[in-house]
Design a protein around this motif. Structure first.
Motif, short mmCIF file in Angstrom:
data_model
loop_
_atom_site.label_atom_id
_atom_site.label_comp_id
_atom_site.label_asym_id
_atom_site.label_seq_id
_atom_site.Cartn_x
_atom_site.Cartn_y
_atom_site.Cartn_z
N GLY A 101 0.85 -1.19 0.00
CA GLY A 101 0.00 0.00 0.00
C GLY A 101 0.88 1.24 0.00
O GLY A 101 2.11 1.14 0.08
N PRO A 102 0.27 2.43 -0.06
CA PRO A 102 1.06 3.66 -0.08
C PRO A 102 1.72 3.95 1.27
O PRO A 102 1.20 3.54 2.31
CB PRO A 102 0.02 4.73 -0.41
N LEU A 103 2.84 4.63 1.24
CA LEU A 103 3.58 4.95 2.47
C LEU A 103 3.74 6.45 2.62
O LEU A 103 3.93 7.17 1.64
CB LEU A 103 4.98 4.32 2.41
N THR A 104 3.67 6.90 3.86
CA THR A 104 3.94 8.31 4.16
C THR A 104 5.41 8.60 3.84
O THR A 104 6.27 7.80 4.19
CB THR A 104 3.74 8.58 5.66
N THR A 105 5.64 9.73 3.18
CA THR A 105 7.03 10.15 3.02
C THR A 105 7.33 11.10 4.16
O THR A 105 6.76 12.19 4.21
CB THR A 105 7.22 10.89 1.68
N PRO A 106 8.15 10.70 5.16
CA PRO A 106 8.37 11.58 6.31
C PRO A 106 9.08 12.86 5.90
O PRO A 106 9.93 12.83 5.01
CB PRO A 106 9.25 10.74 7.25
N THR A 332 -0.96 3.42 -7.08
CA THR A 332 -0.15 4.53 -7.59
C THR A 332 -0.46 5.85 -6.89
O THR A 332 0.22 6.84 -7.11
CB THR A 332 -0.36 4.69 -9.11
N HIS A 333 -1.51 5.88 -6.06
CA HIS A 333 -1.80 7.12 -5.32
C HIS A 333 -1.11 7.10 -3.95
O HIS A 333 -0.46 6.12 -3.58
CB HIS A 333 -3.31 7.30 -5.16
N GLY A 334 -1.28 8.17 -3.19
CA GLY A 334 -0.64 8.27 -1.88
C GLY A 334 -1.55 7.77 -0.75
O GLY A 334 -2.51 7.03 -0.99
N THR A 335 -1.24 8.20 0.48
CA THR A 335 -1.90 7.65 1.67
C THR A 335 -3.23 8.34 2.02
O THR A 335 -3.91 7.90 2.94
CB THR A 335 -0.97 7.78 2.89
N ALA A 336 -3.54 9.43 1.31
CA ALA A 336 -4.78 10.22 1.57
C ALA A 336 -5.10 10.23 3.07
O ALA A 336 -6.17 9.77 3.49
CB ALA A 336 -5.94 9.66 0.75
N PRO A 337 -4.21 10.78 3.92
CA PRO A 337 -4.32 10.59 5.37
C PRO A 337 -5.59 11.13 5.99
O PRO A 337 -6.05 10.61 7.01
CB PRO A 337 -3.08 11.31 5.92
N LYS A 338 -6.21 12.15 5.35
CA LYS A 338 -7.41 12.71 6.01
C LYS A 338 -8.57 11.72 6.04
O LYS A 338 -9.52 11.89 6.79
CB LYS A 338 -7.82 14.04 5.36
N TYR A 339 -8.51 10.68 5.22
CA TYR A 339 -9.58 9.67 5.21
C TYR A 339 -9.19 8.38 5.94
O TYR A 339 -9.93 7.39 5.88
CB TYR A 339 -9.94 9.31 3.77
N ALA A 340 -8.03 8.38 6.59
CA ALA A 340 -7.53 7.13 7.18
C ALA A 340 -8.52 6.51 8.16
O ALA A 340 -9.14 7.22 8.97
CB ALA A 340 -6.21 7.40 7.90
N VAL A 344 -13.64 4.67 3.65
CA VAL A 344 -14.38 5.38 2.59
C VAL A 344 -13.65 5.43 1.24
O VAL A 344 -14.30 5.61 0.21
CB VAL A 344 -14.74 6.84 3.00
N VAL A 345 -12.32 5.31 1.22
CA VAL A 345 -11.62 5.58 -0.05
C VAL A 345 -11.76 4.42 -1.04
O VAL A 345 -12.18 3.32 -0.68
CB VAL A 345 -10.11 5.91 0.16
N ASN A 346 -11.35 4.71 -2.25
CA ASN A 346 -11.48 3.76 -3.35
C ASN A 346 -10.28 2.79 -3.35
O ASN A 346 -9.14 3.23 -3.50
CB ASN A 346 -11.50 4.57 -4.66
N PRO A 347 -10.51 1.50 -3.19
CA PRO A 347 -9.39 0.56 -3.14
C PRO A 347 -8.98 0.01 -4.52
O PRO A 347 -8.15 -0.88 -4.60
CB PRO A 347 -9.96 -0.57 -2.27
N THR A 384 -17.30 4.06 -4.46
CA THR A 384 -16.88 4.84 -3.30
C THR A 384 -17.07 6.35 -3.58
O THR A 384 -17.33 6.75 -4.72
CB THR A 384 -15.41 4.55 -2.96
N TYR A 385 -16.87 7.17 -2.53
CA TYR A 385 -17.25 8.59 -2.60
C TYR A 385 -16.66 9.33 -3.79
O TYR A 385 -17.29 10.20 -4.38
CB TYR A 385 -16.83 9.29 -1.28
N ASP A 386 -15.40 8.97 -4.14
CA ASP A 386 -14.71 9.73 -5.17
C ASP A 386 -15.39 9.59 -6.53
O ASP A 386 -15.50 10.56 -7.28
CB ASP A 386 -13.25 9.28 -5.27
N HIS A 388 -18.57 8.42 -6.75
CA HIS A 388 -19.97 8.76 -6.50
C HIS A 388 -20.23 10.25 -6.77
O HIS A 388 -21.25 10.62 -7.36
CB HIS A 388 -20.33 8.40 -5.05
N ARG A 389 -19.27 11.11 -6.39
CA ARG A 389 -19.52 12.55 -6.55
C ARG A 389 -19.51 12.96 -8.03
O ARG A 389 -19.91 14.06 -8.37
CB ARG A 389 -18.52 13.37 -5.71
N LEU A 390 -19.02 12.07 -8.90
CA LEU A 390 -18.94 12.41 -10.32
C LEU A 390 -19.93 11.61 -11.19
O LEU A 390 -20.03 11.85 -12.38
CB LEU A 390 -17.52 12.13 -10.85
#
Ligand code: NAP
Length: 413
Positions: A101-106, A332-340, A344-347, A384-386, A388-390
């Motif tokens: 999965g995606p990793l945080t880049t510190p 290929t996307h990042g960690t989208a941390p605000k939804y952790a 809800v996010v698209n897998p 998922t929401y992403d 769905h909104r479109l």
């Protein structure tokens, strides 16, 4: 039994091996996974469920994956006080095929990028990015379904080789002086300088991989994408070495576009080339004329994301970094941390990377079931929401519900 990061390998699984350059995949392979940070946890849970369901449906219990957790990113830091423990690198090297999965880049130094470390250590010389449309996904194109390409991008050379010198340093001044005095080059002395190496070795192994992929998967053509009209000895050479390789190794199975003429011989893969800027126009204007695209590093970087945007964006785009003895598959996307941890996010990106992993292992039935499950779920507008909104008239589902719908939508063996 071996252990990595002090965690023993599961006793009910068998490691994948490579013998005489070929993968030996047991019926119960141990596959290491990194769940990833932030929403990585949500999308990994759904991905694992979908992968297990597809394997069970394809083989009815005769085969199964034995997952083995390895650690990188925040979870590794909290557990082992290291963003990238050596045991994680060793496990992927010795177990050959992994998913992450995606990793945080510190923020701040001290962290080697996992991807760069793996790429170098395991010689993952090709970045493999399939791009196709799933009916119903919102796209800016009138006919997004016409694009169905597989991009094989060289992963180790070109301007990404990391050989560059900052403007004003004694090093860059030394390089500039050498180039001016010894090579007669005109370079402003207030320049930064980077080097763009492109080798026969790097180009031919990448193009070989692209052609083999086309042959194994009944693809019609391989296009060498280059900027050889300007950079003759790097990108132009990439093209020339590609055609040389066709003559040396694929004369029986491939034909060049120039040789093929108006009526290409049936059953042969056509090898052609396009200048990079024209290629960007071609994928928009004549997408159905392209199939497998073999590119140097920088062209491939731009082209992969541009193609992904055409079919509805990076949220859906899977990827893999592969070599002769290893494969590492990832969203290929990042960690989208605000939804952790909100489910809800698209897998889809990680699930489709799982599908690529099974294709790489030769478990093509599993890969096909995952594709079928995703295709049907999106066509049913359960998203998922992403998305769905479109999408008009869609039903919004959670990450886990989306995964369950995919599993439900797979036909049995
Ligand atoms: P990001 O995590 O990709 O998120 C940017 C936006 O993209 C999200 O806010 C969300 O948009 C959308 N998005 C991303 N993944 C989604 C998913 N699975 N489903 C639905 N929408 C999704 O990019 P970032 O915020 O720039 O980066 C966050 C962290 O990830 C950073 O630490 C970065 O370094 C790291 N990163 C890691 C990798 C990797 O490990 N391969 C790659 C890129 C970035 P909306 O808010 O509009 O819904």
């Amino acid at each position: 039994m071996a252990a990595y990061n002090d965690i023993p390998l599961p006793s009910d699984g068998t490691p994948i091996t490579v013998e005489n350059g070929k993968f030996v995949i047991p019926d119960n392979p141990i596959i290491p996974f990194i769940e990833g940070d932030g929403t990585g946890r949500d999308i990994w849970r759904a991905t694992r469920m979908v992968c297990d369901a597809a394997v069970a449906k394809a083989y009815g219990g005769r085969r199964r994956v034995v997952w083995y957790e390895i650690f990188a990113g925040e979870k590794a830091f909290n557990k082992f006080n290291s963003w990238l423990p050596q045991g994680t690198l060793d496990a992927i090297r010795e177990l050959h095929i992994a998913i992450k999965g995606p990793l945080t880049t510190p923020v701040g130094g001290g962290f080697r990028s996992l991807n760069v470390s793996l790429r170098q250590m395991l010689n993952l010389y090709a970045c493999w990015r399939p791009v196709r449309y799933y009916a119903g996904v919102p796209s800016p194109m009138k006919r997004p379904e016409l694009l169905d390409v597989v991009i094989m991008r060289e992963n180790t050379e070109d301007v990404y080789a990391g050989i560059e010198w900052r403007q004003g340093t004694p090093e860059v001044l030394k390089v500039i002086e050498f180039l001016q005095k010894e090579m007669g080059a005109k370079i402003r002395t207030d320049s930064g300088v980077g080097i763009k190496p492109i080798s026969i070795t790097g180009s031919k192994r990448l193009i070989r991989r692209a052609i083999r992929y086309a042959l194994d998967n009944n693809r019609r053509s391989v296009t060498l994408v280059h900027k050889g009209n300007i950079m003759k000895f790097t990108e132009g050479a990439f093209r020339d070495w590609g055609y040389e390789l066709v003559k040396e190794e694929f004369a029986d199975t491939c034909v060049t576009e120039a040789e093929a003429g108006a009526t290409p011989p049936a059953g042969k893969v056509i090898v052609k080339d396009r200048i990079a800027d024209s290629m960007f126009q071609q994928v928009l204007l004549r997408p159905d004329e392209y199939d497998v695209l073999a590119t140097p590093n920088l062209n491939g970087d731009y082209l992969s994301d541009a193609c992904a945007a055409q079919v509805g964006g990076l949220g859906m785009a899977p990827g893999g970094n592969i070599g002769d003895e290893h494969g590492c598959f990832e969203a290929t996307h990042g960690t989208a941390p605000k939804y952790a941890d909100q489910d809800v996010v698209n897998p889809s990106s990680l699930i489709l990377s799982g599908s690529m992993m099974f294709q790489f292992m030769g478990w093509k039935e599993v890969s096909a079931l995952i594709e079928q499950g995703i295709t049907r779920t999106i066509a049913q507008k359960r998203v998922t929401y992403d998305l769905h909104r479109l999408m008009e008239g869609a039903t919004k589902v959670k990450t886990s519900e989306f995964g369950a719908a995919i599993a439900e939508n797979m036909d049995g063996a």
